[in-house]
Design an enzyme around this catalytic site. Structure first.
Site, PDB file in Angstrom:
ATOM      1  N   LYS A 173       0.866  -1.190   0.000  1.00  0.00           N
ATOM      2  CA  LYS A 173       0.000   0.000   0.000  1.00  0.00           C
ATOM      3  C   LYS A 173       0.898   1.235   0.000  1.00  0.00           C
ATOM      4  CE  LYS A 173      -2.272   3.086   1.708  1.00  0.00           C
ATOM      5  NZ  LYS A 173      -1.884   4.406   1.175  1.00  0.00           N
ATOM      6  N   GLY A 226       5.704   5.545   8.431  1.00  0.00           N
ATOM      7  CA  GLY A 226       4.911   6.763   8.277  1.00  0.00           C
ATOM      8  C   GLY A 226       4.925   7.536   9.584  1.00  0.00           C
ATOM      9  N   SER A 227       3.892   8.316   9.795  1.00  0.00           N
ATOM     10  CA  SER A 227       3.881   9.181  10.982  1.00  0.00           C
ATOM     11  C   SER A 227       3.530   8.386  12.238  1.00  0.00           C
ATOM     12  CB  SER A 227       2.858  10.302  10.784  1.00  0.00           C
ATOM     13  OG  SER A 227       1.569   9.741  10.669  1.00  0.00           O
ATOM     14  N   THR A 230      -0.294   7.892  12.587  1.00  0.00           N
ATOM     15  CA  THR A 230      -0.876   6.774  11.837  1.00  0.00           C
ATOM     16  C   THR A 230      -0.436   5.442  12.441  1.00  0.00           C
ATOM     17  OG1 THR A 230      -0.803   8.122   9.849  1.00  0.00           O
ATOM     18  CG2 THR A 230      -1.143   5.780   9.535  1.00  0.00           C
ATOM     19  N   GLU A 248       7.758   1.947  11.785  1.00  0.00           N
ATOM     20  CA  GLU A 248       8.842   2.940  11.672  1.00  0.00           C
ATOM     21  C   GLU A 248       8.166   4.287  11.574  1.00  0.00           C
ATOM     22  OE1 GLU A 248      11.791   2.080  12.103  1.00  0.00           O
ATOM     23  OE2 GLU A 248      11.655  -0.072  11.777  1.00  0.00           O
ATOM     24  N   CYS A 282      13.334  10.876   7.238  1.00  0.00           N
ATOM     25  CA  CYS A 282      13.114  10.645   8.679  1.00  0.00           C
ATOM     26  C   CYS A 282      14.421  10.751   9.451  1.00  0.00           C
ATOM     27  CB  CYS A 282      12.469   9.286   8.894  1.00  0.00           C
ATOM     28  SG  CYS A 282      13.448   7.959   8.181  1.00  0.00           S
ATOM     29  N   GLU A 380       7.706  17.102  15.240  1.00  0.00           N
ATOM     30  CA  GLU A 380       8.326  16.803  13.952  1.00  0.00           C
ATOM     31  C   GLU A 380       7.753  17.752  12.899  1.00  0.00           C
ATOM     32  OE1 GLU A 380       7.177  13.224  11.741  1.00  0.00           O
ATOM     33  OE2 GLU A 380       9.307  12.871  11.372  1.00  0.00           O
TER      34      GLU A 380
HETATM   35  P1  NAD Z   1       1.414   8.985   7.030  1.00  0.00           P
HETATM   36  O1  NAD Z   1       1.418   8.313   8.344  1.00  0.00           O
HETATM   37  O2  NAD Z   1       0.424  10.057   6.777  1.00  0.00           O
HETATM   38  O3  NAD Z   1       1.181   7.906   5.854  1.00  0.00           O
HETATM   39  C1  NAD Z   1       2.015   6.795   5.687  1.00  0.00           C
HETATM   40  C2  NAD Z   1       1.236   5.698   4.984  1.00  0.00           C
HETATM   41  O4  NAD Z   1       0.191   5.257   5.853  1.00  0.00           O
HETATM   42  C3  NAD Z   1       0.560   6.129   3.684  1.00  0.00           C
HETATM   43  O5  NAD Z   1       0.627   5.080   2.757  1.00  0.00           O
HETATM   44  C4  NAD Z   1      -0.866   6.381   4.119  1.00  0.00           C
HETATM   45  O6  NAD Z   1      -1.806   6.220   3.095  1.00  0.00           O
HETATM   46  C5  NAD Z   1      -1.038   5.276   5.149  1.00  0.00           C
HETATM   47  N1  NAD Z   1      -2.118   5.525   6.114  1.00  0.00           N
HETATM   48  C6  NAD Z   1      -2.597   6.717   6.543  1.00  0.00           C
HETATM   49  N2  NAD Z   1      -3.621   6.508   7.422  1.00  0.00           N
HETATM   50  C7  NAD Z   1      -3.752   5.163   7.552  1.00  0.00           C
HETATM   51  C8  NAD Z   1      -4.624   4.327   8.302  1.00  0.00           C
HETATM   52  N3  NAD Z   1      -5.556   4.829   9.106  1.00  0.00           N
HETATM   53  N4  NAD Z   1      -4.468   2.988   8.183  1.00  0.00           N
HETATM   54  C9  NAD Z   1      -3.531   2.459   7.380  1.00  0.00           C
HETATM   55  N5  NAD Z   1      -2.673   3.204   6.629  1.00  0.00           N
HETATM   56  C10 NAD Z   1      -2.787   4.541   6.720  1.00  0.00           C
HETATM   57  O7  NAD Z   1       2.902   9.477   6.801  1.00  0.00           O
HETATM   58  P2  NAD Z   1       3.451  10.353   5.599  1.00  0.00           P
HETATM   59  O8  NAD Z   1       2.970  11.754   5.792  1.00  0.00           O
HETATM   60  O9  NAD Z   1       3.188   9.642   4.319  1.00  0.00           O
HETATM   61  O10 NAD Z   1       5.034  10.279   5.847  1.00  0.00           O
HETATM   62  C11 NAD Z   1       5.736  11.151   6.667  1.00  0.00           C
HETATM   63  C12 NAD Z   1       6.016  10.493   7.995  1.00  0.00           C
HETATM   64  O11 NAD Z   1       6.734   9.280   7.802  1.00  0.00           O
HETATM   65  C13 NAD Z   1       6.900  11.336   8.900  1.00  0.00           C
HETATM   66  O12 NAD Z   1       6.373  11.294  10.205  1.00  0.00           O
HETATM   67  C14 NAD Z   1       8.249  10.622   8.855  1.00  0.00           C
HETATM   68  O13 NAD Z   1       9.060  10.787   9.995  1.00  0.00           O
HETATM   69  C15 NAD Z   1       7.806   9.210   8.717  1.00  0.00           C
HETATM   70  N6  NAD Z   1       8.884   8.375   8.199  1.00  0.00           N
HETATM   71  C16 NAD Z   1       9.517   7.526   9.062  1.00  0.00           C
HETATM   72  C17 NAD Z   1      10.556   6.733   8.612  1.00  0.00           C
HETATM   73  C18 NAD Z   1      11.270   5.773   9.532  1.00  0.00           C
HETATM   74  O14 NAD Z   1      12.004   4.931   9.044  1.00  0.00           O
HETATM   75  N7  NAD Z   1      11.073   5.860  10.835  1.00  0.00           N
HETATM   76  C19 NAD Z   1      10.944   6.807   7.268  1.00  0.00           C
HETATM   77  C20 NAD Z   1      10.283   7.692   6.432  1.00  0.00           C
HETATM   78  C21 NAD Z   1       9.239   8.475   6.895  1.00  0.00           C
END
Ligand code: NAD
Length: 477
Positions: A173, A226-227, A230, A248, A282, A380
């Site tokens: 996804k 992701g965040s 989430t 992560e 990140c 962040e």
């Molecule tokens: P996000 O959490 O908004 O989205 C990430 C993914 O989760 C997307 O594919 C999104 O569609 C999906 N998603 C959103 N809501 C969901 C739900 N309710 N159920 C299932 N999936 C859902 O994050 P973003 O804005 O795409 O990315 C930025 C964030 O990612 C920042 O916080 C950054 O620090 C983090 N990040 C972390 C790492 C790491 O390795 N720790 C690496 C890269 C990015």
């Protein structure tokens, strides 16, 4: 206008409800393609496909799986120019960065796990002369891989590759904000000859798909990047079903610069670690702590270098920074710059959006004079914004560095090995770089502590995550 399609059970499918979302080019603000706005019915189809393919895929040999992963890596290499162009257009990142980092690393992820797959091994113990106990790793089942927009293909393949190598089938996804290279990857997956259903690509909004993906009994694990917000929602939905989770999440990484640091190397790398990919990695350092005697000199040189960074068209070779990923994200970054001003911060350079056509650009921004516990130093931002803060002693900097709810990565700059060791032990993070940044041996575990991470990716950790270990005890008498 190109319509992205889901790839389910070896077929490209429109979303069941026929709904699409606009996919924008952040460097122009224009919609240039459409992405499926899939819902639970599409997710049901993707999970059913992955479930159906699992039995025969899990029975393939490691050699067969490795060969297919290598073939996919080869196809990524052959299509690298097109993929880099698409990644840059979808995300706003400089084409140079996509060509030198994102796409080569995506290729490497498949090559690396093609090799690493043969290293997954059990243990054996002779318990007494007639008894041997040993362990075996078996593929877990169908798994879900959810990735963010900042390193779209790089992070999605970092999950898919170990899952496939371990013998799992996958529902991938990608972020709905940057879906294009995942779509291209689905085309390469078909070309490589993966059996149908082994890898499925499901496009759409997380909020519409999350519940189905996180609660379906056939899904055995979720690997999410992701965040933190989430990650918490996914964990809340999946935990009652006892699924394996690797999360992560966000970061607010500290950079600790001591007065004895190797000056030029530190300066050059910290400019890079602050603003690569518009600060949307990140692992970027966003809180820069400088030992008091070095503070003014470092500040002046750093600001002078940052002011020289060129922000512009991602396709232009001369651009150091491109556009940030979306208008909403640009607004979020600008709101934090405003908060910094409200909190008494002094903007040393940047601090504004840049009018380059109708794209979403933000000037690289350096701020000083903020308290360590101000919201700009705690939340962040995930954009081209860093703060500078002087420190007096090791204890002082460690307490400020550890003050956030995050704990992903830190970097320490010093030529004093004892000091470096004390910092390594004192910092509450999953990864510490000493006199370097983003230097990764893919065999090492990757992940954060506190609200940055739960579980580890990388090397054997990733293969074990996608496996179930069984203990066998045999009596031979
Ligand atoms: P996000 O959490 O908004 O989205 C990430 C993914 O989760 C997307 O594919 C999104 O569609 C999906 N998603 C959103 N809501 C969901 C739900 N309710 N159920 C299932 N999936 C859902 O994050 P973003 O804005 O795409 O990315 C930025 C964030 O990612 C920042 O916080 C950054 O620090 C983090 N990040 C972390 C790492 C790491 O390795 N720790 C690496 C890269 C990015």
């Amino acid at each position: 206008m190109e319509k992205i399609l889901n790839y389910i059970n070896g077929e490209w499918l429109a979303p069941v409800q026929g709904q699409y979302l606009p996919n924008k080019n952040p460097s122009t603000g224009e919609t240039y393609s459409l992405v499926p706005d899939s819902d639970a019915e599409d997710a049901e189809r993707a999970i059913t496909a992955a479930y159906g393919a699992f039995k025969s895929w899990s029975q393939t040999t490691v050699r067969q799986r490795s060969d297919l992963l290598r073939k996919l890596a080869e196809l990524i290499k052959e299509n690298a120019t097109k993929l880099a162009h698409d990644e840059s257009m979808d995300n706003g990142k400089p084409l140079r960065l996509a060509s030198e980092v994102d796409i080569p690393r995506s290729e490497l992820n498949f090559r690396f796990f093609a090799d690493m797959a043969i290293s997954l091994h059990g243990e054996a113990y002779r318990s007494d002369p007639n008894t041997v106990s040993y362990t075996e790793y078996a593929p877990l089942g169908p798994v879900v891989c959810i990735s963010p927009w900042n390193l779209p293909l790089y992070l999605l393949t970092w999950k898919i590759a170990p899952a496939l190598a371990a013998g799992c089938t996958v529902v991938a996804k990608p972020s709905e904000i940057t879906p294009m290279t995942a779509y291209r990857l689905s085309q390469l997956v078909a070309q490589a000859g993966f059996p149908k259903g082994v890898i499925n690509f499901l496009h759409g909004r997380g909020a519409s798909l999350g519940e189905k993906l996180a609660t379906d009994a056939r899904v055995k694990a979720i690997s999410f990047t992701g965040s933190t917000q989430t990650g918490r929602i996914i964990s809340g939905m999946a935990s009652p079903h006892f699924k394996k989770l690797a999360l992560e999440m966000g970061g607010k990484n500290p950079v600790l610069i001591f007065q004895d640091a190797e000056y030029e190397k530190t300066l050059n790398t910290v400019v890079r670690s602050s603003f690569s990919n518009q600060g949307q990695i990140c692992l970027c350092g966003s809180r820069i702590f400088i030992q008091r005697p070095l503070y003014d000199q470092f500040k002046n040189d750093f600001v002078e270098r940052v002011a020289r960074l060129k922000v512009g068209d991602p396709g232009d070779e001369a651009s150091d920074l491109g556009a940030v990923v979306s208008e909403d994200h640009q607004k979020k970054i600008l709101s934090y710059i405003q908060k910094a001003k409200d909190e008494g911060g002094v903007i040393l350079t940047g601090g504004e959006k840049l009018s380059l056509g109708s794209g979403y650009y933000v000037a690289p921004t350096v701020i000083e004079n903020l308290r360590w516990d101000s919201c700009v130093n705690q939340d962040e931002i995930f954009g081209p914004v860093v703060t500078l803060t002087p420190f007096e002693s090791e204890e002082h900097v460690v307490s400020m560095a550890n003050s956030t709810r995050y704990g992903l990565a830190a970097s320490v700059w010093t030529t004093n090995i004892q000091c470096a060791q004390r910092m390594v032990r004192g910092l509450d993070v999953g990864i510490v770089w000493v006199n370097t940044w983003m230097n990764r041996d893919l065999r090492t575990p990757f992940g954060g502590v506190k609200e940055s991470g739960y579980g580890r990716e990388g090397g054997l950790e990733a293969l074990k995550f996608f496996s179930e270990v069984k203990t066998i005890c045999v009596e031979t008498s």
